[in-house]
Design an enzyme around this catalytic site. Structure first.
Site, PDB file in Angstrom:
ATOM      1  N   TRP A 102     -64.108 -14.689  66.226  1.00  0.00           N
ATOM      2  CA  TRP A 102     -64.593 -13.744  67.332  1.00  0.00           C
ATOM      3  C   TRP A 102     -63.467 -12.876  67.898  1.00  0.00           C
ATOM      4  CZ3 TRP A 102     -69.370 -13.038  66.534  1.00  0.00           C
ATOM      5  CH2 TRP A 102     -70.334 -13.984  65.881  1.00  0.00           C
ATOM      6  N   ASP A 171     -64.179 -12.645  76.427  1.00  0.00           N
ATOM      7  CA  ASP A 171     -65.365 -12.911  75.952  1.00  0.00           C
ATOM      8  C   ASP A 171     -65.702 -14.213  76.265  1.00  0.00           C
ATOM      9  OD1 ASP A 171     -67.477 -13.280  74.306  1.00  0.00           O
ATOM     10  OD2 ASP A 171     -66.332 -13.076  72.231  1.00  0.00           O
ATOM     11  N   LYS A 195     -76.123 -18.142  73.822  1.00  0.00           N
ATOM     12  CA  LYS A 195     -75.337 -19.522  73.590  1.00  0.00           C
ATOM     13  C   LYS A 195     -75.874 -20.400  75.160  1.00  0.00           C
ATOM     14  CE  LYS A 195     -73.364 -17.711  70.218  1.00  0.00           C
ATOM     15  NZ  LYS A 195     -72.228 -16.923  70.090  1.00  0.00           N
TER      16      LYS A 195
HETATM   17  C1  LIG Z   1     -72.018 -15.697  69.336  1.00  0.00           C
HETATM   18  C2  LIG Z   1     -70.758 -15.076  69.651  1.00  0.00           C
HETATM   19  C3  LIG Z   1     -70.308 -13.813  69.747  1.00  0.00           C
HETATM   20  C4  LIG Z   1     -71.397 -12.575  69.298  1.00  0.00           C
HETATM   21  O1  LIG Z   1     -72.711 -12.447  69.867  1.00  0.00           O
HETATM   22  P1  LIG Z   1     -73.685 -11.451  69.453  1.00  0.00           P
HETATM   23  O2  LIG Z   1     -74.506 -11.288  70.601  1.00  0.00           O
HETATM   24  O3  LIG Z   1     -74.201 -12.088  68.162  1.00  0.00           O
HETATM   25  O4  LIG Z   1     -73.068 -10.047  69.280  1.00  0.00           O
HETATM   26  C5  LIG Z   1     -69.150 -13.326  70.487  1.00  0.00           C
HETATM   27  N1  LIG Z   1     -68.383 -14.073  70.926  1.00  0.00           N
HETATM   28  C6  LIG Z   1     -68.353 -15.257  70.842  1.00  0.00           C
HETATM   29  C7  LIG Z   1     -67.404 -16.216  71.528  1.00  0.00           C
HETATM   30  C8  LIG Z   1     -69.684 -15.801  70.524  1.00  0.00           C
HETATM   31  O5  LIG Z   1     -69.780 -17.210  70.461  1.00  0.00           O
END
Ligand SMILES: *Cc1c(COP(=O)(O)O)cnc(C)c1O
Length: 359
Positions: A102, A171, A195
């Site tokens: 990511w 993030d 998540k």
């Molecule tokens: C799942 C995830 C993403 C991507 O998220 P999307 O909503 O599918 O774009 C980005 N960063 C992390 C840490 C993730 O776990």
């Protein structure tokens, strides 16, 4: 009804009382005679939902007036490009920490815009099994970008680094609302909802208002943070159902769990149970270094890939779902987000003992 213990990495488990409340009010939202998915986003009913989600976010994370809470679309992945697009438009460079797939995507999105980004630290040398420490950040960077929890590699920052005056952009997709956050050096947090806090399609963005001054006028309207900040996330139709679900999850966190300190203690108990068992098993091997292990995504290997295949299949037969590792790394992964309870982890450990004894 036959609900399983859900260890999916995302979209992932939601608290059962939240799903039940959605079901119970789905056809007639608060006496409107309409579903939440049928009412106007400009209606009082939806306005209350949005304000509730914002207020709960502020309370749970103890945000002061410097921060604004936004709900955007495009997932966390759109933020990978929006962050450099908005914050590096007036020059300057950014530091990124590369802790896995990511973070790598975030770096790529800055680089393809020809923005000056520096990888200040990386754990690629050991296949991203640890969180880099003692990083020398550039004191003149516009921001430092981190991924607080690495969903795929199963690592997590135990505590955030001190970046001084340089704001962190984090993030937090896979550990948002799992523990209290020290906001001291944070300029922005973003998190795809799927998540830990809601359904896919909504991204929570918490932005320190002074950073909005960096956003240039010449950006496409929908890619400019100021558009959403000035209109309280309502420039266009927001992801109404997602925001509604998030408000219910945050209500559950506040009123049933009792806040983020309590949630953190529960999450630590769950992770401890699993890691302690695995470390003593001589069979299941956690892939992340001690001290860097994620409380959310527990990644592990068995002695062979054949055993891993059998383990995942047998677990599914026992109502334990979602234990396959990410397709890019293989192995196994138990995602134990907020809504996956201690009971689920206990049942998983019991199953793991039986599986080991029969292998
Ligand atoms: C799942 C995830 C993403 C991507 O998220 P999307 O909503 O599918 O774009 C980005 N960063 C992390 C840490 C993730 O776990």
């Amino acid at each position: 009804m036959n609900r399983i213990h859900n260890f999916n990495a995302g979209p992932a488990a939601l608290p059962l009382p939240v799903l039940e409340e959605i079901r119970d009010s789905f056809l007639d939202f608060k006496g409107s005679g309409m579903s939440i998915t049928e009412i106007s986003h400009r209606s009082k009913g939806f306005e209350d939902v949005l304000n509730d989600a914002v207020a709960r976010t502020r309370r749970l994370l103890k945000l002061n007036d410097q921060y604004q809470v936004l709900f955007l679309q495009g997932g966390a992945s759109l933020q990978f490009c929006m962050v450099p697009l908005n914050f590096l438009a007036q020059g300057g460079s950014a530091d990124y920490v590369n802790t896995g797939a990511w973070a790598g995507k975030a770096i790529k999105e800055a680089q393809i815009q020809n923005k000056p980004v520096k990888v200040a630290a990386s754990s690629e040398d050991r296949n991203f099994c640890y969180i880099p420490r003692n990083i020398a950040f550039n004191k003149d960077a516009v921001y430092v970008h981190l991924t607080s929890n690495n969903t795929i590699k199963g690592t997590q920052w135990a505590s955030l680094p001190d970046t001084g005056k340089v704001p962190m952009v984090i993030d937090m997709s896979s550990d948002i609302m799992s523990r209290p956050v020290d906001m001291a050096h944070i300029g922005m947090i973003y998190a795809g909802a799927q998540k830990n806090i809601g359904p896919a399609g909504t991204c929570l963005v918490i932005i320190r208002k002074d950073l909005l001054d960096l956003c240039p006028d010449h950006l496409p309207t929908m890619l400019n943070y100021r558009t959403f900040a000035e209109k309280n996330s309502m420039y266009n139709t927001p992801p109404c159902f997602g925001i509604y679900t998030i408000s219910l999850v945050l209500k559950w966190l506040e009123e049933t769990i009792g806040g983020l300190e309590k949630m953190d203690a529960l999450n630590q108990a769950k992770a401890d149970l699993l890691y302690t068992f695995m470390d003593a098993s001589g069979f299941y091997k956690a892939t992340a270094d001690q001290g860097s292990r994620s409380l959310m995504n527990v990644t592990f290997r068995l002695p062979s890939e054949d055993l891993e295949k059998a383990f995942i299949a047998k677990a599914a037969e026992n109502h334990l779902g979602g234990l396959k590792g990410h397709r890019s790394v293989g192995g196994c992964r138990a995602s134990i987000y907020n809504a996956t309870g201690l009971d689920a982890v206990r049942d998983l450990v019991s199953f793991m003992k039986v599986f080991q004894s029969r292998s």
